[in-house]
Design a protein around this motif. Structure first.
Motif, PDB file in Angstrom:
ATOM      1  N   LEU A 381       6.356  -2.649 -44.236  1.00 61.89           N
ATOM      2  CA  LEU A 381       5.810  -3.978 -44.485  1.00 61.89           C
ATOM      3  C   LEU A 381       5.187  -4.507 -43.198  1.00 61.89           C
ATOM      4  O   LEU A 381       5.799  -4.461 -42.130  1.00 61.89           O
ATOM      5  CB  LEU A 381       6.916  -4.934 -44.954  1.00 61.89           C
ATOM      6  CG  LEU A 381       6.538  -6.412 -45.075  1.00 61.89           C
ATOM      7  CD1 LEU A 381       5.543  -6.626 -46.216  1.00 61.89           C
ATOM      8  CD2 LEU A 381       7.785  -7.264 -45.283  1.00 61.89           C
ATOM      9  N   ARG A 382       3.958  -5.029 -43.293  1.00 58.13           N
ATOM     10  CA  ARG A 382       3.284  -5.564 -42.116  1.00 58.13           C
ATOM     11  C   ARG A 382       2.674  -6.929 -42.433  1.00 58.13           C
ATOM     12  O   ARG A 382       2.011  -7.101 -43.460  1.00 58.13           O
ATOM     13  CB  ARG A 382       2.189  -4.615 -41.643  1.00 58.13           C
ATOM     14  CG  ARG A 382       1.230  -5.240 -40.623  1.00 58.13           C
ATOM     15  CD  ARG A 382       0.277  -4.235 -40.024  1.00 58.13           C
ATOM     16  NE  ARG A 382       0.984  -3.329 -39.116  1.00 58.13           N
ATOM     17  CZ  ARG A 382       0.374  -2.383 -38.392  1.00 58.13           C
ATOM     18  NH1 ARG A 382      -0.935  -2.207 -38.503  1.00 58.13           N
ATOM     19  NH2 ARG A 382       1.070  -1.614 -37.587  1.00 58.13           N
ATOM     20  N   ASP A 404       6.205  -6.105 -38.062  1.00 59.33           N
ATOM     21  CA  ASP A 404       6.328  -4.881 -38.854  1.00 59.33           C
ATOM     22  C   ASP A 404       7.798  -4.621 -39.112  1.00 59.33           C
ATOM     23  O   ASP A 404       8.648  -4.864 -38.253  1.00 59.33           O
ATOM     24  CB  ASP A 404       5.735  -3.683 -38.112  1.00 59.33           C
ATOM     25  CG  ASP A 404       4.231  -3.791 -37.937  1.00 59.33           C
ATOM     26  OD1 ASP A 404       3.514  -3.322 -38.823  1.00 59.33           O
ATOM     27  OD2 ASP A 404       3.804  -4.375 -36.914  1.00 59.33           O
ATOM     28  N   ILE A 428       5.744 -12.464 -49.608  1.00 61.93           N
ATOM     29  CA  ILE A 428       5.822 -10.998 -49.709  1.00 61.93           C
ATOM     30  C   ILE A 428       5.686 -10.524 -51.159  1.00 61.93           C
ATOM     31  O   ILE A 428       4.869  -9.631 -51.450  1.00 61.93           O
ATOM     32  CB  ILE A 428       7.115 -10.479 -49.058  1.00 61.93           C
ATOM     33  CG1 ILE A 428       7.132 -10.878 -47.565  1.00 61.93           C
ATOM     34  CG2 ILE A 428       7.236  -8.961 -49.201  1.00 61.93           C
ATOM     35  CD1 ILE A 428       8.451 -10.610 -46.870  1.00 61.93           C
ATOM     36  N   ILE A 439      -1.059  -9.261 -45.757  1.00 59.30           N
ATOM     37  CA  ILE A 439       0.259  -8.641 -45.861  1.00 59.30           C
ATOM     38  C   ILE A 439       0.053  -7.288 -46.519  1.00 59.30           C
ATOM     39  O   ILE A 439      -0.555  -7.198 -47.602  1.00 59.30           O
ATOM     40  CB  ILE A 439       1.220  -9.495 -46.702  1.00 59.30           C
ATOM     41  CG1 ILE A 439       1.389 -10.890 -46.093  1.00 59.30           C
ATOM     42  CG2 ILE A 439       2.577  -8.816 -46.828  1.00 59.30           C
ATOM     43  CD1 ILE A 439       2.200 -11.837 -46.950  1.00 59.30           C
ATOM     44  N   ILE A 441       1.805  -3.298 -47.536  1.00 60.10           N
ATOM     45  CA  ILE A 441       2.960  -2.406 -47.695  1.00 60.10           C
ATOM     46  C   ILE A 441       2.421  -0.994 -47.713  1.00 60.10           C
ATOM     47  O   ILE A 441       1.612  -0.640 -48.581  1.00 60.10           O
ATOM     48  CB  ILE A 441       3.744  -2.721 -48.982  1.00 60.10           C
ATOM     49  CG1 ILE A 441       4.313  -4.145 -48.933  1.00 60.10           C
ATOM     50  CG2 ILE A 441       4.870  -1.704 -49.189  1.00 60.10           C
ATOM     51  CD1 ILE A 441       5.029  -4.564 -50.214  1.00 60.10           C
ATOM     52  N   VAL A 446      -1.205  -6.482 -50.447  1.00 53.42           N
ATOM     53  CA  VAL A 446      -0.444  -6.876 -51.640  1.00 53.42           C
ATOM     54  C   VAL A 446      -1.335  -7.557 -52.671  1.00 53.42           C
ATOM     55  O   VAL A 446      -0.986  -7.594 -53.865  1.00 53.42           O
ATOM     56  CB  VAL A 446       0.739  -7.806 -51.265  1.00 53.42           C
ATOM     57  CG1 VAL A 446       1.759  -7.081 -50.402  1.00 53.42           C
ATOM     58  CG2 VAL A 446       0.239  -9.077 -50.581  1.00 53.42           C
ATOM     59  N   VAL A 458       9.689  -5.114 -54.292  1.00 52.79           N
ATOM     60  CA  VAL A 458      10.204  -6.149 -53.391  1.00 52.79           C
ATOM     61  C   VAL A 458      11.309  -6.916 -54.096  1.00 52.79           C
ATOM     62  O   VAL A 458      11.086  -7.507 -55.163  1.00 52.79           O
ATOM     63  CB  VAL A 458       9.078  -7.122 -52.962  1.00 52.79           C
ATOM     64  CG1 VAL A 458       9.653  -8.235 -52.086  1.00 52.79           C
ATOM     65  CG2 VAL A 458       7.974  -6.374 -52.238  1.00 52.79           C
ATOM     66  N   ILE A 539      11.959  -2.823 -50.574  1.00 55.69           N
ATOM     67  CA  ILE A 539      12.073  -3.870 -49.554  1.00 55.69           C
ATOM     68  C   ILE A 539      13.037  -4.935 -50.066  1.00 55.69           C
ATOM     69  O   ILE A 539      12.833  -5.490 -51.147  1.00 55.69           O
ATOM     70  CB  ILE A 539      10.697  -4.495 -49.242  1.00 55.69           C
ATOM     71  CG1 ILE A 539       9.735  -3.434 -48.725  1.00 55.69           C
ATOM     72  CG2 ILE A 539      10.826  -5.641 -48.246  1.00 55.69           C
ATOM     73  CD1 ILE A 539       8.298  -3.903 -48.615  1.00 55.69           C
TER      74      ILE A 539
END
Length: 631
Positions: A381-382, A404, A428, A439, A441, A446, A458, A539
Motif C-alpha cells: 500500500l502506498r 508505504d 484506503i 493511493i 496497492i 485504487v 482491504v 490489508i
C-alpha cells in the motif's frame, strides 16, 4: 413542578416550530419543477407497463365493465318505452308490459353482476401491479442506498431516507393500485356515455356533460395546490421520522439526561406541523369537490328540466330521458372520486419526485468503465502526496501524506483527536476519493480497480462499532458467511473474545441485541476485531479499536495481530502509544500532516511530539497544544 414541565414543553415546541413549520399553505412558495408532474406520472405509468399482461387484463376488464355499465341505461330506457307503448295500447297489454319489465330486471341484474365481476378483476390486477411495482421500487431504492457514497450519507439523515423508502414509495404505489384504475373508469364512462348520448340528443348530452369542464378546471387547480401540499407534508413526515429515529437511537442518552419532556416537545411540534398541512390538504380537496358536486347536480337538474319539456313537446321519449338520468346516476360515484383521483395523483407526483431524486443520483464513488479487479501480489500500500478535503469550502483534512506499508509490516499512526487518522483509514477502501495525489496497492491506483475487489482486499475495523441484532457467529462471519467454525473461533481467539463467547449459554448462537446491547464496550470492540480478521483481507486497518479494552487484553490482541502481519499488511491507528510500540514504523499526524515518523525508539530519542505524547500517557504530563485540527 408540573407547571414547569408544561412550560418547558411549550418552549421546546415553539422552538422546534420555528425551524420545522413552513408557511401556511396559502403562502407556500411554488412547488419546484411544476412542469415535471406529467413526466413523473408518465414514469410511474411506464413502471406499471412493466407488467403488460396484467395491465392489458386490467384495461380490458375496465373496458368491459364500462360496456355493461352503459348497457344499464339503454336497457332501462328501452324497457320503459316498451312498457309505456304497451300500456298506451290498452289495459289488455298490461301483462305484456309486466313481462317486458321483468325481463329487463333480469337483464339489469345480469349486466350489473358482470360489471361487478369485471370491476373485481380490474381491481385485483391493478392492486397486483401496484404491489409488484412497490416491490421493484423497494429493491431499486435499497440497492441505490448501498451504492451511494459516504459523502451522500453525511448530508442526508437516515430518517429522511426511511421516509422516502416507505411513505413516498407508498404514494407511488397507491396511485398505480387505485388512482390509475379510477381514472381509467371515469374516462371510459364519460367517453362512452358522451358518444351514446350525442347520438340520442346532442342538446341533452351537452347539458349532461356540462359539469365536466367545471370538474376539469377545479381538478387542475386542486391538483396544483395538492402537489405543493403533498410535497410539504412528505417533508414534514420525514422530519417526524427523523425525530423518532434519533430518539430511538439515543434512547439511553434521553433516559440518562431525563430529557423525555424535551423529546416529547420535539415530536409534538413535528406532528403538529404535519397535521397542519394534512388539514389544509383536506380543506383544498373538500372545497374543490363541493364545486364539482354542485355542478354535477346542477347539470342533472338541467337535464331533468329541459328533458321534461322535450318529452312534453314530443321531441323525446320518457325512456330516452330515463337513459340520460340513469347515465348521470352512474357517473355520481366516479365524480365523487375525482377528489380521490387528483389527491392520489398529486401525492404520486410529489412522492415520485422525492423518490426519483434518490434513484437518479449517480454514485459519487463508482467503478470506472474500464475498471479491472485488483490483483494483489505483495499487498504493498502506498500513499503518494495524498490530499483530501470533505468539500471545496472545507480546509484540507489531509495534506501531502506519503508512506508505504507492505505484507509482513505493521504501520502505526497516532495523533491527537481530529488529526486525520480516521479520514486516512476511510480513503484506503475508497469510501471517499482523494482530492490530490494517489493511493495505490501493488502499483494499481485504487480508483482504477473495481470497488468489490478493492474492499475484499482491504479490511477496515472502525472505531465506531456497529453490530447487528443477531447471533455472535453471524456478526463475526458477516463478511464470510460460509466460514467453517475453526476459522471463526481462531479469529475470535486472536481478538480475545472467544473465552467470553464460550461461557455464554448458547455460545456462538447467542443473540447480542440491537447494536450489541448485551455486550460491554470492550466486548463489542473485540467482536468487531474478530469480524475484521475473519475474511483475511490482504490489508488490515484497525482504527482505534482497543480504546475500551484493558491493557493486558490489548497486549494479547497486539501479539495476535503481529502474528497475522506475516501474511498481511497491518495498519494500527490509535491515540494510545502503547498500541503502537511494536510497529515497524510510526507516523505522527497533526492537523492532517505527518509531523514525525520513525520507530518507537527513534521517535522517543527525537524528543518531539511523539515523545511528549508518550510522557503524557505514561507520566501524566499535559498534552502539547494541538496544531491545525480537522473535524
Amino acid at each position: 413542578m408540573e407547571w414547569t414541565r408544561k412550560a418547558h414543553r411549550f418552549i421546546v415546541r415553539r422552538h422546534i416550530s420555528v425551524s420545522c413549520k413552513a408557511k401556511r399553505l396559502t403562502n407556500l412558495h411554488p412547488s419546484p419543477l411544476p412542469d415535471a408532474a406529467p413526466l413523473v406520472l408518465l414514469r410511474i405509468l411506464r413502471m406499471a407497463l412493466n407488467y403488460p399482461a396484467r395491465f392489458a387484463v386490467a384495461t380490458t376488464a375496465s373496458l368491459g365493465a364500462t360496456v355493461f355499465a352503459m348497457a344499464i341505461p339503454r336497457l332501462l330506457g328501452g324497457s320503459i318505452d316498451r312498457a309505456h307503448s304497451l300500456l298506451s295500447a290498452g289495459p289488455e297489454q298490461a301483462d305484456g308490459a309486466l313481462r317486458a319489465l321483468t325481463w329487463t330486471g333480469l337483464l339489469l341484474v345480469a349486466a350489473s353482476s358482470l360489471r361487478g365481476v369485471l370491476q373485481m378483476v380490474a381491481g385485483y390486477q391493478s392492486e397486483h401491479i401496484g404491489q409488484s411495482v412497490g416491490r421493484d421500487l423497494r429493491l431499486a431504492f435499497f440497492d441505490k442506498l448501498q451504492r451511494l457514497s459516504f459523502a451522500f450519507h453525511d448530508r442526508i439523515h437516515s430518517g429522511d431516507l426511511i421516509a422516502r423508502g416507505m411513505l413516498d414509495l407508498e404514494g407511488v404505489r397507491g396511485f398505480i393500485e387505485s388512482g390509475l384504475q379510477r381514472l381509467l373508469t371515469l374516462v371510459l364512462l364519460v367517453g362512452a356515455g358522451a358518444v351514446l348520448m350525442m347520438l340520442q340528443d346532442p342538446l341533452l348530452a351537452c347539458l349532461a356533460l356540462s359539469f365536466v369542464p367545471v370538474a376539469g378546471w377545479r381538478a387542475g387547480r386542486m391538483g396544483y395546490r395538492l402537489r405543493k401540499a403533498w410535497t410539504v407534508l412528505q417533508e414534514r413526515l420525514a422530519v417526524l421520522s427523523r425525530v423518532m429515529d434519533e430518539n430511538l437511537q439515543g434512547a439511553r442518552l434521553v433516559r440518562a439526561f431525563a430529557a423525555k419532556e424535551h423529546e416529547l416537545g420535539k415530536f409534538d411540534a413535528a406532528a403538529d406541523s404535519a397535521l397542519a398541512v394534512a388539514n389544509d390538504r383536506i380543506v383544498i380537496r373538500s372545497g374543490a369537490m363541493s364545486t364539482v358536486t354542485a355542478s354535477y347536480f346542477l347539470a342533472m337538474a338541467l337535464v331533468l328540466w329541459i328533458g321534461g319539456h322535450r318529452v312534453q313537446a314530443g321531441q323525446l321519449s320518457i325512456g330516452q330521458l330515463t337513459e340520460f338520468l340513469t347515465f348521470m346516476t352512474l357517473l355520481q360515484l366516479p365524480v365523487r372520486q375525482i377528489g380521490m383521483i387528483v389527491s392520489t395523483g398529486a401525492r404520486a407526483v410529489s412522492s415520485g419526485r422525492r423518490l426519483f431524486e434518490i434513484l437518479d443520483l449517480p454514485p459519487a464513488i463508482a467503478d470506472r468503465p474500464d475498471a479491472k479487479p485488483l490483483a494483489v501480489t505483495g499487498a504493498a500500500l502506498r500513499f503518494d502526496a495524498v490530499r483530501f478535503a470533505y468539500g471545496r469550502e472545507m480546509p484540507a483534512a489531509l495534506d501531502e501524506i506519503s508512506f508505504d506499508v507492505a505484507r509482513g509490516q505493521v504501520l502505526g499512526i497516532t495523533g491527537v483527536s481530529g488529526s486525520g487518522k480516521s479520514t486516512l483509514a476511510q480513503l484506503i477502501p475508497r469510501f471517499y476519493d482523494v482530492t490530490g495525489g494517489a493511493i495505490t496497492i501493488d502499483g494499481q491506483d485504487v480508483r482504477a480497480v473495481t470497488l468489490e475487489s478493492l474492499r475484499s482486499a482491504v479490511g477496515l475495523v472502525a472505531q465506531d462499532v456497529f453490530l447487528f441484532d443477531d447471533s455472535v457467529a453471524s456478526n463475526v462471519a458477516y463478511a464470510a458467511p460460509d466460514t467453517a467454525a475453526p476459522a471463526l473461533t481462531d479469529a475470535a481467539e486472536i481478538a480475545q473474545i472467544h473465552d467470553h463467547v464460550a461461557s455464554l449459554p448458547a455460545g456462538y448462537a447467542t443473540r447480542i441485541g440491537e447494536r450489541g446491547a448485551r455486550l460491554s464496550g470492550g466486548q463489542r470492540q473485540r467482536l468487531s476485531i474478530a469480524r475484521g480478521l475473519l475474511p483475511e483481507p490482504a490489508i488490515l486497518i484497525f482504527d482505534d479499536v482497543t480504546s475500551a479494552v484493558d491493557a493486558g487484553t490489548e497486549e494479547r490482541i497486539r501479539a495476535g495481530l503481529r502474528r497475522r502481519a506475516a501474511t498481511h499488511a497491518v495498519i494500527i491507528m490509535s491515540h494510545r502509544i502503547g498500541s503502537l510500540i511494536t510497529a515497524d514504523e510510526i507516523l505522527v499526524l497533526d492537523g492532517g500532516r505527518i509531523v514525525e515518523r520513525g520507530t518507537h525508539c527513534q521517535l522517543l530519542a527525537r524528543g518531539g511530539t511523539y515523545a511528549a505524547l508518550y510522557r503524557a500517557q505514561t507520566h501524566g504530563e499535559t498534552l502539547p497544544a494541538p496544531g491545525r485540527h480537522v473535524a
